[in-house]
Write a protein that holds these residues in place. Structure first.
Motif, PDB file in Angstrom:
ATOM      1  N   VAL A  93       0.845  -1.203   0.000  1.00 45.11           N
ATOM      2  CA  VAL A  93       0.000   0.000   0.000  1.00 45.11           C
ATOM      3  C   VAL A  93       0.877   1.248   0.000  1.00 45.11           C
ATOM      4  CG1 VAL A  93      -1.724   1.319   1.292  1.00 45.11           C
ATOM      5  CG2 VAL A  93      -1.889  -1.178   1.188  1.00 45.11           C
ATOM      6  N   VAL A  94       1.892   1.252   0.863  1.00 45.94           N
ATOM      7  CA  VAL A  94       2.805   2.400   0.947  1.00 45.94           C
ATOM      8  C   VAL A  94       3.490   2.632  -0.392  1.00 45.94           C
ATOM      9  CG1 VAL A  94       4.888   3.296   2.054  1.00 45.94           C
ATOM     10  CG2 VAL A  94       3.166   2.103   3.428  1.00 45.94           C
ATOM     11  N   GLU A  95       3.997   1.569  -1.005  1.00 44.50           N
ATOM     12  CA  GLU A  95       4.698   1.706  -2.283  1.00 44.50           C
ATOM     13  C   GLU A  95       3.765   2.212  -3.374  1.00 44.50           C
ATOM     14  OE1 GLU A  95       8.331  -1.384  -2.616  1.00 44.50           O
ATOM     15  OE2 GLU A  95       6.366  -2.332  -2.489  1.00 44.50           O
ATOM     16  N   ARG A  96       2.528   1.727  -3.374  1.00 41.18           N
ATOM     17  CA  ARG A  96       1.577   2.149  -4.404  1.00 41.18           C
ATOM     18  C   ARG A  96       1.260   3.638  -4.279  1.00 41.18           C
ATOM     19  NH1 ARG A  96      -1.966  -1.401  -3.383  1.00 41.18           N
ATOM     20  NH2 ARG A  96      -3.498  -0.169  -2.225  1.00 41.18           N
ATOM     21  N   VAL A  97       1.011   4.092  -3.062  1.00 35.07           N
ATOM     22  CA  VAL A  97       0.694   5.514  -2.846  1.00 35.07           C
ATOM     23  C   VAL A  97       1.921   6.371  -3.147  1.00 35.07           C
ATOM     24  CG1 VAL A  97      -0.039   7.233  -1.154  1.00 35.07           C
ATOM     25  CG2 VAL A  97      -1.087   4.959  -1.152  1.00 35.07           C
ATOM     26  N   LEU A  98       3.082   5.918  -2.708  1.00 33.34           N
ATOM     27  CA  LEU A  98       4.321   6.676  -2.944  1.00 33.34           C
ATOM     28  C   LEU A  98       4.601   6.812  -4.438  1.00 33.34           C
ATOM     29  CD1 LEU A  98       6.764   7.931  -1.320  1.00 33.34           C
ATOM     30  CD2 LEU A  98       7.954   5.806  -1.807  1.00 33.34           C
ATOM     31  N   SER A  99       4.427   5.740  -5.174  1.00 30.62           N
ATOM     32  CA  SER A  99       4.674   5.785  -6.614  1.00 30.62           C
ATOM     33  C   SER A  99       3.699   6.725  -7.316  1.00 30.62           C
ATOM     34  CB  SER A  99       4.567   4.377  -7.215  1.00 30.62           C
ATOM     35  OG  SER A  99       5.541   3.520  -6.664  1.00 30.62           O
ATOM     36  N   ALA A 100       2.459   6.760  -6.840  1.00 33.87           N
ATOM     37  CA  ALA A 100       1.460   7.643  -7.457  1.00 33.87           C
ATOM     38  C   ALA A 100       1.760   9.114  -7.196  1.00 33.87           C
ATOM     39  CB  ALA A 100       0.070   7.294  -6.924  1.00 33.87           C
TER      40      ALA A 100
END
Length: 288
Positions: free
Chosen positions: A89-96
């Motif tokens: 979840v953290v990686e997905r939000v960070l990438s966005a």
């Protein structure tokens, strides 16, 4: 006396409660075992985890460093961290968001810092804050083992309420685009207010807060939803390494930073905030 049909109706509920309590009992047992090993061993848990990491992880490979920490936490002792499921979840939000200035409160073993650093866009910088010197010493080695130098990841040792007012003058953080909170849950609301008061949140900044359901941060969630300066979303997940225990990550989008003050006004706010947090420490004794 209860009739047989009524008693049978309660059987699914009893089974569900027993199943859920089994997961909590397993967590309590692992935490207690770790505490006992800390008391009986000359080496603390962080040192034992680091020795395992040095023996099994591939230097310079952040993905493998995280996988090795996951392996140790599942097989040996529990480490409180964001873990692989919530980590996605953290990686997905960070990438966005592709932030340039990232702040982590609560470095702990360094898991979150490595997770964030490997997903940063080129030229971005991470400041991570840990109050406990022993954990910070381990985290420093974990971060460097993963291949990140001080120009990418800077580790700051100290209580969050003392470090936050120094982020701009001492560490060059004008305003954070992305914040990950993983420290003391009772400190979430206090530190979010402090970041706002010091104007350390950039307009549109994203704040992620871990463990908001277990062990929980109800005051933080209440404030974020009611203050009118954040758009809130809850990512439901499970506790790291215990899939039977519900947990979640709160995602806040800051909408209250449109108005910016001049430098003198910001410095006055910093002075007020430092005095205020000093009074909070005396009155409450809560430190991150």
């Amino acid at each position: 006396m209860l009739s047989v049909p009524i008693a049978l109706a309660f059987v699914p509920l009893v089974l569900a409660l027993a199943l859920r309590s089994r997961h909590y009992a397993a967590l309590a047992a692992r935490v207690a075992l770790g505490w006992l090993r800390d008391r009986l061993s000359a080496a603390p848990r962080e040192h034992r985890a680091l020795q395992y990491l040095l023996a099994h992880a591939v230097p310079g490979d952040p993905r493998h460093v995280l996988l090795t920490l996951d392996q140790w936490s599942r097989r040996c002792e529990h480490l409180s961290c964001v873990g692989p499921d919530k980590g996605r979840v953290v990686e997905r939000v960070l990438s966005a968001r592709s932030p340039r200035r990232v702040l982590e409160l609560g470095t702990s073993c360094g898991y979150g810092a490595v997770l964030l650093a490997r997903a940063l866009p080129p030229g971005a910088r991470l400041l991570t804050v840990e109050r406990d010197p022993q954990r910070a010493a381990m985290a420093e080695k974990v971060i460097r083992l993963a291949g990140f130098n001080e120009s990418t990841v800077e580790l700051i040792v100290g209580p969050s309420e003392e470090v936050i007012p120094q982020l701009r003058p001492r560490h060059g953080l004008d305003a954070a685009d992305f914040v990950l909170m993983e420290h003391g849950k009772r400190c979430y609301e206090r530190d979010l207010r402090l970041l706002e008061r010091l104007r350390l949140l950039a307009p549109g900044a994203t704040v992620l807060a871990d463990h908001v359901l277990f062990p929980g941060a109800p005051r933080f969630l209440r404030y974020a939803r009611s203050c009118g300066r954040f758009r809130c979303r809850l990512h439901r997940a499970t506790l790291e390494y215990f899939h039977g225990i519900p947990d979640g990550i709160a995602e806040l989008r800051y909408t209250g930073g449109e108005q910016s003050g001049n430098g003198a006004g910001t410095r006055r706010e910093e002075g007020k905030s430092m005095r205020a947090t000093g009074r909070e420490r005396v009155g409450k004794g809560v430190r991150a």
